[in-house]
Design a protein around this motif. Structure first.
Motif, PDB file in Angstrom:
ATOM      1  N   UNK A   1      43.715  91.281  35.623  1.00 26.12           N
ATOM      2  CA  UNK A   1      42.402  91.396  36.351  1.00 26.12           C
ATOM      3  C   UNK A   1      42.181  90.553  37.643  1.00 26.12           C
ATOM      4  N   UNK A   2      42.901  89.732  37.720  1.00 25.53           N
ATOM      5  CA  UNK A   2      42.528  88.129  38.967  1.00 25.53           C
ATOM      6  C   UNK A   2      41.561  88.537  39.838  1.00 25.53           C
TER       7      UNK A   2
ATOM      8  N   UNK B   1      48.381  86.770  21.788  1.00 27.42           N
ATOM      9  CA  UNK B   1      47.729  88.746  21.844  1.00 27.42           C
ATOM     10  C   UNK B   1      46.389  88.703  22.907  1.00 27.42           C
ATOM     11  N   UNK B   2      45.735  86.813  23.873  1.00 33.01           N
ATOM     12  CA  UNK B   2      45.020  87.333  24.490  1.00 33.01           C
ATOM     13  C   UNK B   2      45.810  87.328  26.206  1.00 33.01           C
ATOM     14  N   UNK B   3      45.554  88.114  26.354  1.00 31.28           N
ATOM     15  CA  UNK B   3      45.518  89.204  28.078  1.00 31.28           C
ATOM     16  C   UNK B   3      45.059  88.327  28.978  1.00 31.28           C
ATOM     17  N   UNK B   4      46.208  87.926  29.718  1.00 35.51           N
ATOM     18  CA  UNK B   4      46.212  86.994  30.787  1.00 35.51           C
ATOM     19  C   UNK B   4      45.531  87.729  31.743  1.00 35.51           C
TER      20      UNK B   4
ATOM     21  N   UNK C   1      47.332  80.707  32.622  1.00 41.49           N
ATOM     22  CA  UNK C   1      45.762  81.626  32.747  1.00 41.49           C
ATOM     23  C   UNK C   1      45.085  81.377  32.578  1.00 41.49           C
ATOM     24  N   UNK C   2      43.671  83.056  32.201  1.00 47.59           N
ATOM     25  CA  UNK C   2      42.555  82.782  32.196  1.00 47.59           C
ATOM     26  C   UNK C   2      42.689  83.906  30.975  1.00 47.59           C
ATOM     27  N   UNK C   3      42.064  83.803  29.796  1.00 52.86           N
ATOM     28  CA  UNK C   3      42.205  84.591  28.258  1.00 52.86           C
ATOM     29  C   UNK C   3      40.703  85.602  28.472  1.00 52.86           C
TER      30      UNK C   3
END
Length: 430
Positions: A125-126, A117-120, A147-149
């Motif tokens: 948006x790296x 449910x959390x976008x990577x 990833x980063x959330x």
């Protein structure tokens, strides 16, 4: 307003069940690499955590600026009370009503990220990664996930206050407080002996952050098992047991809360305690004899890195307005908006270069500035020691094990082995 909160994580099993019942949500806007692209348009729902009462004008101004920059996008701001916030996130996740952009701490983002449910943002948006402090960006990584959330938002850390008069009375250098644990332990015993047990150096037992600052490996590299029971963790706990026996750890430390530890410091029966600019102002008004002897230093550590508390803005992976949601989360956490927020409340920006601003480097003689400069200096290399997978239940397990070992009811090794086993059981069962 409580800027940093240690709350129970959203129920993983409850949130995960959502993914078995729903598709991936709204239409994708991607260039094939996972980066979110497309026109910034539509209504973005933005949820914060107990901020509207004190910062209504600030956030309404940020929203107005965003809508001026992107005329086809609009923001609906929702502010939830602190009480019950994790439960609210869980209910929204299950009900499919999770806002597009959500204020979360890493422990709250973790179960949402596990549930998909959390976008990577590493993929989505790296390109913005370089705008943030490296440690702040890393703090939004989740164990077992690639990833980063969340976009890093505001940060904080706690300087350590110490009582120069008590140090001098014990024959310790009041201008050179301990920076490492070895010195802390040695000087704590000296202080207890020379005060005939009337003055303790510390008023609380070690938390998970202390294990991290001591240099203990808290989890394995994959984030799938707790490892704080390794030999270095046992060593730390053995030292605290020795402090307690020597009277260098306050007799009520086993049950102490942050507030009670602060009162001990204010009463000058304890020589060191973490604090904030607000505490310093209270000392000036309520304990002038203590205030005249206050020293400010970095929290003791063996790693050279202070502890970082961090908040973030998560983007809902099922959002139907992903380009606008990503743009707004980035807009709020950009350098200009973060710096403006930091001037309104005692927090620190997570953006690269912001801590070089004179606001964070130059003292003006005021209490707030003394603490702000000290904290900002340590944040440059700070890390978030608390594992995001460590729930409140697990913290209680560790706290109880530490208490048993400090009292001598169980060996440090047996206590930590038992705590690690129980925490790993809880981690495996979700």
């Amino acid at each position: 307003m409580r800027v940093f909160r240690r709350r129970a994580a959203v129920g993983v099993a409850l949130v995960t069940s959502v993914m078995a019942l729903t598709s991936c949500g709204g239409p994708e806007n991607s260039d094939g690499s996972g980066a979110v692209t497309g026109k910034v348009e539509g209504q973005v729902t933005f949820q914060t955590w107990n901020l509207k009462a004190h910062f209504k004008d600030y956030f309404e101004g940020v929203i107005a600026d965003f809508e001026k920059k992107y005329p086809d996008a609009h923001v609906k701001w929702i502010d939830q009370p602190a009480e019950g916030y994790p439960d609210k996130l869980s209910a929204d996740a299950v009900g499919g009503t999770l806002p597009d952009v959500v204020n979360v701490s890493p422990d709250l983002a973790y179960p949402l990220a596990k549930a998909g449910l959390a976008l990577d943002l590493e993929k989505a948006a790296g390109t913005y990664r370089g705008e943030y402090l490296a440690g702040a960006w890393r703090s939004q990584r989740m164990p077992g996930l690639p990833g980063v959330y969340a976009f890093p938002w505001y940060l904080n850390t706690g300087p350590m206050f110490y009582n120069k008069k008590l140090f001098a009375r014990a024959g310790l250098d009041p201008e050179k407080p301990p920076k490492t644990y070895d010195r802390l332990f040695a000087e704590a015993v000296t202080m207890a002996k020379r005060s005939d047990g009337k003055t303790a150096m510390l008023a609380s037992t070690p938390s998970i952050e202390d294990f991290g600052r001591y240099g203990v490996r808290l989890m394995n590299s994959r984030g799938t098992r707790f490892t704080f029971n390794e030999p270095k963790g046992v060593e730390l706990l053995r030292h605290y047991r020795e402090l307690y026996a020597a009277g260098a750890l306050d007799s009520q430390a086993l049950t102490a809360q942050a507030e009670s530890a602060g009162r001990k410091f204010e009463q000058q029966s304890v020589a060191m305690n973490p604090g904030s600019a607000l505490d310093l102002e209270n000392f000036r008004k309520e304990a002038p004899s203590l205030y005249r002897n206050i020293g400010i230093t970095d929290a003791v550590n063996n790693t050279g890195r202070a502890n970082m508390y961090v908040q973030g803005l998560m983007v809902n992976a099922q959002s139907r307005v992903k380009p606008a949601a990503v743009a707004f989360a980035h807009f709020v956490t950009g350098a200009q908006r973060q710096m403006a927020f930091a001037r309104k409340v005692a927090i620190f920006p997570s953006t690269r270069g912001a801590l070089d601003d004179p606001y964070f480097t130059k003292e003006d003689g005021t209490d707030a500035t003394r603490v702000r400069v000290a904290a900002a200096r340590s944040l440059r290399t700070a890390v978030n020691y608390t594992p995001v997978a460590l729930s409140d239940q697990m913290k209680t397990v560790l706290r109880n094990a530490v208490a048993r070992a400090v009292q001598g009811k169980q060996s440090p090794k047996a206590a930590l082995d038992g705590a690690a086993a129980e925490c790993n059981r809880l981690l495996a069962t979700g």
